[in-house]
Design a protein around this motif. Sequence first.
Motif, PDB file in Angstrom:
ATOM      1  N   GLY A  15       0.851  -1.180   0.000  1.00 28.78           N
ATOM      2  CA  GLY A  15       0.000   0.000   0.000  1.00 28.78           C
ATOM      3  C   GLY A  15       0.886   1.228   0.000  1.00 28.78           C
ATOM      4  O   GLY A  15       2.046   1.173  -0.403  1.00 28.78           O
ATOM      5  N   ARG A  49      -3.819   6.172  -2.396  1.00 30.72           N
ATOM      6  CA  ARG A  49      -5.125   5.964  -1.779  1.00 30.72           C
ATOM      7  C   ARG A  49      -5.718   7.297  -1.304  1.00 30.72           C
ATOM      8  O   ARG A  49      -6.928   7.487  -1.305  1.00 30.72           O
ATOM      9  CB  ARG A  49      -4.985   4.993  -0.596  1.00 30.72           C
ATOM     10  CG  ARG A  49      -6.272   4.261  -0.251  1.00 30.72           C
ATOM     11  CD  ARG A  49      -6.107   3.267   0.902  1.00 30.72           C
ATOM     12  NE  ARG A  49      -5.076   2.275   0.724  1.00 30.72           N
ATOM     13  CZ  ARG A  49      -5.168   1.202  -0.071  1.00 30.72           C
ATOM     14  NH1 ARG A  49      -6.253   0.992  -0.760  1.00 30.72           N
ATOM     15  NH2 ARG A  49      -4.168   0.346  -0.180  1.00 30.72           N
ATOM     16  N   LEU A  52      -7.848   8.582  -3.759  1.00 25.45           N
ATOM     17  CA  LEU A  52      -8.677   7.507  -4.302  1.00 25.45           C
ATOM     18  C   LEU A  52      -9.885   8.017  -5.084  1.00 25.45           C
ATOM     19  O   LEU A  52     -10.217   7.511  -6.151  1.00 25.45           O
ATOM     20  CB  LEU A  52      -9.150   6.607  -3.149  1.00 25.45           C
ATOM     21  CG  LEU A  52      -9.908   5.349  -3.537  1.00 25.45           C
ATOM     22  CD1 LEU A  52      -9.014   4.421  -4.337  1.00 25.45           C
ATOM     23  CD2 LEU A  52     -10.421   4.620  -2.298  1.00 25.45           C
ATOM     24  N   GLY A 284       2.753   2.016   9.288  1.00 20.38           N
ATOM     25  CA  GLY A 284       1.514   2.449   8.647  1.00 20.38           C
ATOM     26  C   GLY A 284       0.310   2.214   9.541  1.00 20.38           C
ATOM     27  O   GLY A 284       0.422   2.145  10.764  1.00 20.38           O
ATOM     28  N   GLY A 295      -4.551   7.495  11.647  1.00 25.34           N
ATOM     29  CA  GLY A 295      -5.246   7.140  10.401  1.00 25.34           C
ATOM     30  C   GLY A 295      -4.837   7.987   9.219  1.00 25.34           C
ATOM     31  O   GLY A 295      -5.639   8.239   8.336  1.00 25.34           O
TER      32      GLY A 295
HETATM   33  C1  LIG Z   1     -10.763   7.604   0.429  1.00 26.37           C
HETATM   34  C2  LIG Z   1      -9.586   7.820   1.327  1.00 26.37           C
HETATM   35  C3  LIG Z   1      -9.088   9.113   1.498  1.00 26.37           C
HETATM   36  C4  LIG Z   1      -8.009   9.331   2.346  1.00 26.37           C
HETATM   37  N1  LIG Z   1      -7.551  10.606   2.492  1.00 26.37           N
HETATM   38  C5  LIG Z   1      -6.485  10.815   3.281  1.00 26.37           C
HETATM   39  C6  LIG Z   1      -5.926  12.129   3.419  1.00 26.37           C
HETATM   40  O1  LIG Z   1      -6.433  13.110   2.846  1.00 26.37           O
HETATM   41  N2  LIG Z   1      -4.810  12.290   4.164  1.00 26.37           N
HETATM   42  C7  LIG Z   1      -4.224  11.216   4.800  1.00 26.37           C
HETATM   43  O2  LIG Z   1      -3.186  11.400   5.438  1.00 26.37           O
HETATM   44  N3  LIG Z   1      -4.718   9.971   4.693  1.00 26.37           N
HETATM   45  C8  LIG Z   1      -5.838   9.742   3.956  1.00 26.37           C
HETATM   46  N4  LIG Z   1      -6.330   8.473   3.846  1.00 26.37           N
HETATM   47  C9  LIG Z   1      -5.681   7.408   4.603  1.00 26.37           C
HETATM   48  C10 LIG Z   1      -4.480   6.837   3.874  1.00 26.37           C
HETATM   49  O3  LIG Z   1      -4.887   6.325   2.627  1.00 26.37           O
HETATM   50  C11 LIG Z   1      -3.860   5.748   4.692  1.00 26.37           C
HETATM   51  O4  LIG Z   1      -3.371   6.341   5.858  1.00 26.37           O
HETATM   52  C12 LIG Z   1      -2.701   5.039   3.991  1.00 26.37           C
HETATM   53  O5  LIG Z   1      -3.130   4.429   2.816  1.00 26.37           O
HETATM   54  C13 LIG Z   1      -2.095   3.999   4.912  1.00 26.37           C
HETATM   55  O6  LIG Z   1      -1.099   3.294   4.241  1.00 26.37           O
HETATM   56  P1  LIG Z   1      -0.786   1.793   4.583  1.00 26.37           P
HETATM   57  O7  LIG Z   1       0.264   1.349   3.658  1.00 26.37           O
HETATM   58  O8  LIG Z   1      -0.577   1.664   6.023  1.00 26.37           O
HETATM   59  O9  LIG Z   1      -2.140   1.026   4.253  1.00 26.37           O
HETATM   60  P2  LIG Z   1      -2.743   0.704   2.835  1.00 26.37           P
HETATM   61  O10 LIG Z   1      -2.490   1.789   1.892  1.00 26.37           O
HETATM   62  O11 LIG Z   1      -4.140   0.312   3.061  1.00 26.37           O
HETATM   63  O12 LIG Z   1      -1.928  -0.547   2.346  1.00 26.37           O
HETATM   64  C14 LIG Z   1      -2.015  -1.806   2.970  1.00 26.37           C
HETATM   65  C15 LIG Z   1      -1.899  -2.856   1.917  1.00 26.37           C
HETATM   66  O13 LIG Z   1      -1.606  -4.094   2.499  1.00 26.37           O
HETATM   67  C16 LIG Z   1      -2.376  -5.118   1.887  1.00 26.37           C
HETATM   68  N5  LIG Z   1      -2.493  -6.232   2.792  1.00 26.37           N
HETATM   69  C17 LIG Z   1      -3.180  -6.296   3.963  1.00 26.37           C
HETATM   70  N6  LIG Z   1      -3.029  -7.522   4.517  1.00 26.37           N
HETATM   71  C18 LIG Z   1      -2.248  -8.244   3.686  1.00 26.37           C
HETATM   72  C19 LIG Z   1      -1.748  -9.584   3.723  1.00 26.37           C
HETATM   73  N7  LIG Z   1      -2.002 -10.407   4.724  1.00 26.37           N
HETATM   74  N8  LIG Z   1      -0.980 -10.006   2.701  1.00 26.37           N
HETATM   75  C20 LIG Z   1      -0.690  -9.189   1.664  1.00 26.37           C
HETATM   76  N9  LIG Z   1      -1.126  -7.908   1.598  1.00 26.37           N
HETATM   77  C21 LIG Z   1      -1.898  -7.452   2.609  1.00 26.37           C
HETATM   78  C22 LIG Z   1      -3.672  -4.413   1.597  1.00 26.37           C
HETATM   79  O14 LIG Z   1      -4.397  -5.081   0.591  1.00 26.37           O
HETATM   80  C23 LIG Z   1      -3.186  -3.056   1.151  1.00 26.37           C
HETATM   81  O15 LIG Z   1      -2.907  -3.042  -0.231  1.00 26.37           O
HETATM   82  C24 LIG Z   1      -7.405   8.235   3.007  1.00 26.37           C
HETATM   83  C25 LIG Z   1      -7.899   6.945   2.819  1.00 26.37           C
HETATM   84  C26 LIG Z   1      -8.967   6.723   1.990  1.00 26.37           C
HETATM   85  C27 LIG Z   1      -9.510   5.343   1.811  1.00 26.37           C
END
Ligand SMILES: Cc1cc2nc3c(=O)[nH]c(=O)nc-3n(C[C@H](O)[C@H](O)[C@H](O)COP(=O)(O)OP(=O)(O)OC[C@H]3O[C@@H](n4cnc5c(N)ncnc54)[C@H](O)[C@@H]3O)c2cc1C
Lengths: 843, 133
Positions: A15, A49, A52, A284, A295
């Motif tokens: 992600g 994202r 998105l 994350g 978040g």
């Molecule tokens: C519509 C929307 C708008 C947003 N707007 C903002 C904003 O304006 N500002 C802000 O700061 N944040 C915003 N966010 C939040 C931001 O998108 C998240 O904080 C960020 O994506 C977190 O990153 P991450 O890599 O931790 O999680 P993610 O981007 O969700 O990535 C996690 C990935 O891990 C994968 N995964 C999970 N479990 C497994 C597994 N067991 N095996 C393999 N893969 C797995 C998932 O499928 C996913 O692809 C928004 C979110 C959304 C949905």
Amino acid sequence: MSPHLRRTLVVVGHGMVGHRFVQAAIERGLTETHDVVVVGEEPRPAYDRVALTSFFEVGAEALSFLPTGEYDDPRVRLLLGTTVEEVDPAARTLRLSDGGELAYDELVLATGAAPFVPPVPGHDLPGCFVYRTIEDLEAIREAAAGARTGAVVGGGLLGLEAANALHGLGLETHVVEMAPRLMPVQVDDAGGATLARHVEALGLRLHTGVATKAVVERDGRAAGLDLGDASDGLSVGADVVVFSAGIRPRDALARAAGLDVAERGGVLVDEQCRTSDPHVWAVGECAVPGGRMYGLVAPGYAMAEVVVDALLGGAGAFTGADMSTKLKLMGVDVASFGDAFATTDGALELVLADAVAGVYKKLVVSEDGRRLLGGILVGDASAYGVLRPMVSSGIELPDNPEELILPASRGGGAEVALPDEAQVCSCNDVSKADIVAAAACDGTTRAGATCGSCKPLVKRVIEEYYASQGRTVDRSLCEHFAMTRQELFDAVAVHGHTSFDEVVAAHGTGRGCDVCKPTVASVLASQLGRHVLGGGRAVLQDTNDAYLANIQRNGTYSVVPRVPGGEITPDGLIVIGEVARDFGLYTKITGGQRIDLFGARLEQLPDIWRRLVDAGFESGHAYGKSLRTVKSCVGSTWCRYGVQDSVRMAIDLELRYRGLRSPHKLKGGVSGCARECAEARAKDFGIIATEKGWNLYVGGNGGATPAHARLLAGDLDDETLVRYLDRFLLYYIRTADRLQRTAPWIDSLDGGLDRVREVVVDDALGLGSELEAAMARHVTGYRDEWRDTLEDPDKLARFVSFVNAPDVPDPHIGFRAERGQQVPAEPDGPVVLGSAIPVGVPR
Amino acid sequence: MNGAVDGAVSAPASAADVAAYTPVCALDRLPREAGVCALVDGHAVAVFRTHDDEVFALGNYDPFSRASVLARGIVGTRGDVPFVASPMHKQGFDLRTGQCLDDAAVRVPTYDVAVRDGTVLVGPARESPGEGP
Ligand SMILES: Cc1cc2nc3c(=O)[nH]c(=O)nc-3n(C[C@H](O)[C@H](O)[C@H](O)COP(=O)(O)OP(=O)(O)OC[C@H]3O[C@@H](n4cnc5c(N)ncnc54)[C@H](O)[C@@H]3O)c2cc1C
Ligand code: SF4
Ligand code: FES
């Protein structure tokens, strides 16, 4: 390190944060010692994202962080569409959904979070969705196509964004929020009320302080929400239901592996983001440092950097993050930062509420009134860029802090000097000092690259720095014109000037110079659409434009006939070859898919052109600040991957925009599929074929400051593509500074690419038809400049070596041979004809 | 070293001197704020005409780029100085003195020039360029 000593690092989740982790690992050299395997459950590489929702406008490709599907570093392997099902920390192995196993030395969990779906009856009916992935949005779009009404459960930041999207898909949309106000986490009651008025005015139906009891079912599908006791029957119709009631960290893997997790969910990590197992890390949204869930993406990025640092032996620590938020929903600004709810002891609130203007602003200041602790801005968040860094840096407030939030018309708009350590970009943790340091060596930082909310402030910091260096931000063209190119353009248009004399008399001083004259010539050419050498305009032109060829180091010129789209017949090639041979010209293939003929003496140019024009060629405008080429790949005609006819499109566009004068040279490219063989995204306008049409990218530049073009609009049909391009090009031509290429021009606009999209796609200025009409005039008025010159004895008279000895070659021009062709040989000083024999023998 | 168009001569040259000058072209061939290159006793000479119809002549050779190109530069003013910008790298040269405006150490030769009966005539290179009118 020898290969058998290499260690294996596995990242679970590709992600936003997983991707940033890999980027940092590559940049900081972790891949020198580690092979990196990334396992991602989603079918595609990481994407933006945070942006998105723009999927609905620009499609999936534009959101991708890794459009090529792989990292440049071969030591990173991506396994997509694969889920990690189990971790065995004792054996340091993983089990994958495809049955495979992986061994690791270090494991990084970046599994993100999942939307929380309240377990109300009917929550899993067809027609119920969440809002987290591209697949979710695809499904929502499909369902919305046959639906009339929609509802979002949750009136927080994401819920409003989802509601906005449903509304945009044409659904009558309800928002149901259990708390008494919208965005309960970020804004207070008064701010929520102001926000509610805005949101309702835009057509959303709000239900606050209301719990969702159940999803109403009809024919096995969601049909609405039950919002009250069955007795009072309060319910809303909704064919599409989106749950946005918060998120939960995805900690199932860690939980099952026996790692410590927080009571309310999330993998517990220490300041280095290490879990309770020393070889497992978490970053994350799945991670909860000190039990706290963030978040937002910025804290996740910070965690990723910390873990890379730790794996390299560093001591970086994650000690909390700025939870400020700013969003813009259908034009409504909302921002919340610092201690927005005044929870600090003795904190005071300073409130400006203007119900008529729909503005609510609150500053939270310390007891002594000297420090800004936080604030809420609804309806106008323009002060956010300045206010947020004031909180993080703790700088002293001005005496009348209310001026910071008052509109300028009422004595507001106070400017505050930020201290160096003030964090300007919270997404990427870039301070004012970082930006200044980068500006000092003409470099750039990552500031502004994520959510973009800090861009205006970044720009201000840079401009202030330049000003302090005496690098004036004075945008005067030169000593003769105290105005910018755009102002000049407008003045010429308004007054209908047709000559430099008129322009300088009305708006300038003196007699002009090598800076303003070509600029005026370009502006006149854009507006008059006449021959650049006509009406006395030749004397305004740089030598290249004045002689319709490119001057080279020895004073000779190079000649480039147009080869539209790079397509040329064998006969055409033979003519060019014969001309080159007969005039002794050095030939080289250019990057723009055509042929450059070097070493033509001034007096030879007309003869060379005549040969080329007779064979059907025309000027390629290689000399002007004008359209150069539209490069293409071979496309669907030949290529087995091609999905559209890229060559035809490139030819059409090159012929449409040929001769167009612009602030700087312009280049285009068209690729027949996503493999992008034409390198279209390195061009000012790049077009990449999709199954459904064309994606239009703008602002790509090669040269010393390369920039990748960014997506302006996706899946366009031919006609829309051309319309957008017409508008884009003329908007650029009318408003850019002298010698400002498209990439910096876009950055210089308030709102950047979004602004361009507003003007070009949404036609926010109502300029669309005017720009299209102007382009239509250009297209019909186009004439080949070479042919025109050949037909006009007055123009031809200038193409002589000596005015009084037109056939005598200038003895300064000499050549020597290199690899079978002639190249310049410069004299050591002035050459006197007769007294010295020129080097080589010019033909 | 410079001559105004027929009549308003600011650097009078004797009739005998001018008779020895090389006629290079009709004044019509020399547009205002432009230059032409002429061959004068084997030398490439750039002849310029300003906005207010003064005519100047400099060596055509640009010492920076080592190419014979100055006649193809843009003519204008810097402050009150009539100048030409080299078409190669834009260094400016004072049309009256040949002095480079961007590098005090560089100066190009100037030539006597006159306009008689609509014809531009170029005389010998001036011994010490720069002693203007
Ligand atoms: C519509 C929307 C708008 C947003 N707007 C903002 C904003 O304006 N500002 C802000 O700061 N944040 C915003 N966010 C939040 C931001 O998108 C998240 O904080 C960020 O994506 C977190 O990153 P991450 O890599 O931790 O999680 P993610 O981007 O969700 O990535 C996690 C990935 O891990 C994968 N995964 C999970 N479990 C497994 C597994 N067991 N095996 C393999 N893969 C797995 C998932 O499928 C996913 O692809 C928004 C979110 C959304 C949905
Ligand atoms: S971009 Fe696509 S269509 Fe064009 S040559 Fe490459 S693979 Fe073929
Ligand atoms: S604050 Fe988000 S990109 Fe700078």
